[in-house]
Design an enzyme around this catalytic site. Structure first.
Site, PDB file in Angstrom:
ATOM      1  N   TRP A 148       0.719  -1.143   0.206  1.00 40.64           N
ATOM      2  CA  TRP A 148      -0.087  -0.039   0.034  1.00 40.64           C
ATOM      3  C   TRP A 148       0.889   1.339  -0.008  1.00 40.64           C
ATOM      4  O   TRP A 148       1.572   1.297   0.788  1.00 40.64           O
ATOM      5  CB  TRP A 148      -0.989  -0.185   1.229  1.00 40.64           C
ATOM      6  CG  TRP A 148      -1.818   1.057   1.178  1.00 40.64           C
ATOM      7  CD1 TRP A 148      -2.680   1.816   0.521  1.00 40.64           C
ATOM      8  CD2 TRP A 148      -2.135   1.772   2.661  1.00 40.64           C
ATOM      9  NE1 TRP A 148      -3.370   2.614   1.088  1.00 40.64           N
ATOM     10  CE2 TRP A 148      -3.027   2.729   2.328  1.00 40.64           C
ATOM     11  CE3 TRP A 148      -1.726   1.807   3.837  1.00 40.64           C
ATOM     12  CZ2 TRP A 148      -3.778   3.822   3.365  1.00 40.64           C
ATOM     13  CZ3 TRP A 148      -1.891   2.815   4.698  1.00 40.64           C
ATOM     14  CH2 TRP A 148      -3.124   3.627   4.582  1.00 40.64           C
ATOM     15  N   ASP A 229      -0.330  -5.199   9.418  1.00 42.55           N
ATOM     16  CA  ASP A 229      -1.382  -3.993   8.923  1.00 42.55           C
ATOM     17  C   ASP A 229      -2.820  -5.036   8.651  1.00 42.55           C
ATOM     18  O   ASP A 229      -2.680  -5.660   7.707  1.00 42.55           O
ATOM     19  CB  ASP A 229      -1.200  -3.376   7.776  1.00 42.55           C
ATOM     20  CG  ASP A 229      -2.146  -2.212   7.390  1.00 42.55           C
ATOM     21  OD1 ASP A 229      -3.195  -2.004   7.785  1.00 42.55           O
ATOM     22  OD2 ASP A 229      -1.832  -1.600   6.521  1.00 42.55           O
ATOM     23  N   LYS A 265     -13.069  -0.937   6.108  1.00 39.55           N
ATOM     24  CA  LYS A 265     -13.477  -2.151   5.256  1.00 39.55           C
ATOM     25  C   LYS A 265     -14.509  -3.279   5.730  1.00 39.55           C
ATOM     26  O   LYS A 265     -15.473  -3.330   5.170  1.00 39.55           O
ATOM     27  CB  LYS A 265     -12.375  -2.908   4.461  1.00 39.55           C
ATOM     28  CG  LYS A 265     -11.087  -1.925   4.186  1.00 39.55           C
ATOM     29  CD  LYS A 265     -11.355  -0.988   3.104  1.00 39.55           C
ATOM     30  CE  LYS A 265     -10.196  -0.437   2.678  1.00 39.55           C
ATOM     31  NZ  LYS A 265     -10.220   0.590   1.901  1.00 39.55           N
TER      32      LYS A 265
END
Length: 421
Positions: A148, A229, A265
């Site tokens: 990311w 993460d 999310k």
């Protein structure tokens, strides 16, 4: 005299306004820039495969039923919006830790995990970086070679030196497992290494459980620190327990774990910025000391975290009825995404595409790393009004039963004469 004074003040004002004249124009954010371009596009065929957010089969944002019900309970339970403690909503911290590490885990039961509420995943990672910068001897962090993009921004701007290890193999469009292990074995002992807990962004390529075990063993052998993460727990497979395998495996092996959680999310709380940074400690006393320092670090970053999202999440996680509802909803989200992966590949095969697209169904989570070149992604945008990032990443929930055939035909058109993906 007045005229001279006025001129002096005016000249000073001009100088003060020109202080920033050499500040260059910053580059647009690649994801948000795509979204803005999509909004301005008036073509009725347009498709947004850029933004990482769940959409239903009509292409609309979704507010989960469990979230709506938690909000209703919140209105009855809370009468104010007073400041939270610096480290956040106590129930949110407790429930988030249980979700990540397991309700019955001995470290959870013994209160040996420090946690501090943060501004979603980005804020959690920034707090992690600040904690490492202040309290760990190494000022380097190893990231996957493809990751990311904001990972680099967060850790670089926090004063850590960025290093990398091999993760993705473009030829197979899968995990470069052997090189990954080779790189990890070459990294100095005691280094800090970041992993995606599940649903690697942007590739959608995850290690299998047995591969995670080998990776874990290397870190254990070399006394490394792991940073995870975790942005997709539950969304990746539809099962939050399964999606936490990597984190829990490392914890059980005694590897120091720092974890950045996000509920953007998996609960659809994108704009509420709900996250938690946690540190696995040896015992409750150590956790209390670490938590006290997390508060010291968080105070100048955002003073106090937001209250609404934390109340919503804790309301879902602590209420068995709402938690069960969330499990059902997150399973449906994962199932819909997987069905769109299959539909995309089936359509490309029906078009007799000269390429193999199975990597799209083998990858997991919100994104698929298609293998398209910059030129083909640009052509998709200009000729077909399909918006995706230049590295070929697509947000799978942007596909639906109404547009997947069109998208597949466009992909076929821009790749049919290409020698390879």
């Amino acid at each position: 005299m007045l005229s001279t004074l006025t001129k002096t003040k005016f000249g000073s004002a001009l100088r003060s306004f020109s202080v920033w004249s050499r500040v260059p124009l910053g580059p647009p954010d690649p994801i948000m820039g795509l979204n803005e371009a999509f909004k301005k596009d008036n073509d009725p065929r347009k498709v947004n495969l850029g933004v990482g957010a769940y959409r239903d089969d009509n292409g609309k944002p979704v507010i989960l039923e469990c979230v709506q019900k938690s909000m209703q309970l919140m209105e009855r339970e809370y009468a104010d919006f007073d400041y939270l403690p610096v480290d956040g909503h106590p129930e949110f911290i407790e429930e988030s830790i249980k979700l990540a590490y397991g309700h019955e885990h001995k470290l959870v039961q013994s209160h040996a995990i420090a946690g501090c509420q943060a501004l979603s995943g980005t804020g959690s990672l920034r707090l992690c970086a600040a904690f490492l910068r202040r309290f760990y001897h190494s000022k380097e962090i190893y990231l996957p070679d493809i990751t990311w993009p904001n990972h680099r921004n967060v850790f670089r701007d926090s004063g850590l030196e960025l290093k990398s290890y091999k993760y993705y193999q473009p030829k197979t469009k899968g995990l470069d497992y052997d090189t990954l292990l080779f790189d990890l074995r070459r990294i100095p002992n005691g280094s800090v290494v970041l992993f995606h807990a599940s649903a690697h962004n942007p590739t959608g390529v995850d290690p299998k459980p047995e591969q995670w075990d080998k990776i874990r063993d290397v870190l254990k052998e070399k006394n490394m620190i792991s940073v995870f993460d975790m942005a997709y727990q539950g969304y990746t497979s539809g099962d939050p327990e399964r999606d936490a395998y990597s984190v829990r495996s490392f914890v059980d092996a005694g590897i120091p774990v720092l974890l950045a959680q996000s509920f953007a999310k998996n609960m659809g709380l994108y704009g509420l910025r709900v996250g938690l940074f946690s540190v696995v400690c040896e015992n409750q006393s150590e956790a209390q000391a670490v938590q006290s320092q997390l508060k010291q670090l968080a105070r100048p970053l955002w003073s106090n975290p937001p209250i609404i999202g934390a109340r919503i999440v804790s309301g879902v996680l602590k209420n068995q009825e709402l938690y069960t509802l969330w499990l059902n909803e997150i399973k449906k989200m994962a199932t819909r995404s997987n069905s769109m992966r299959k539909a995309m590949v089936d359509n490309l095969k029906a078009l007799n595409s000269p390429h193999i697209w199975d990597h799209i169904t083998e990858q997991v989570g919100m994104f698929a790393y298609t293998g398209l070149s910059v030129d083909t992604t640009r052509r998709l945008r200009t000729d077909f009004h399909i918006y995706l990032t230049h590295d070929g990443r697509i947000s799978v929930p942007g596909l639906n039963t109404k547009n997947v055939e069109y998208v597949a035909k466009a992909f076929h058109e821009v790749t049919k004469n290409e020698p390879s993906l």
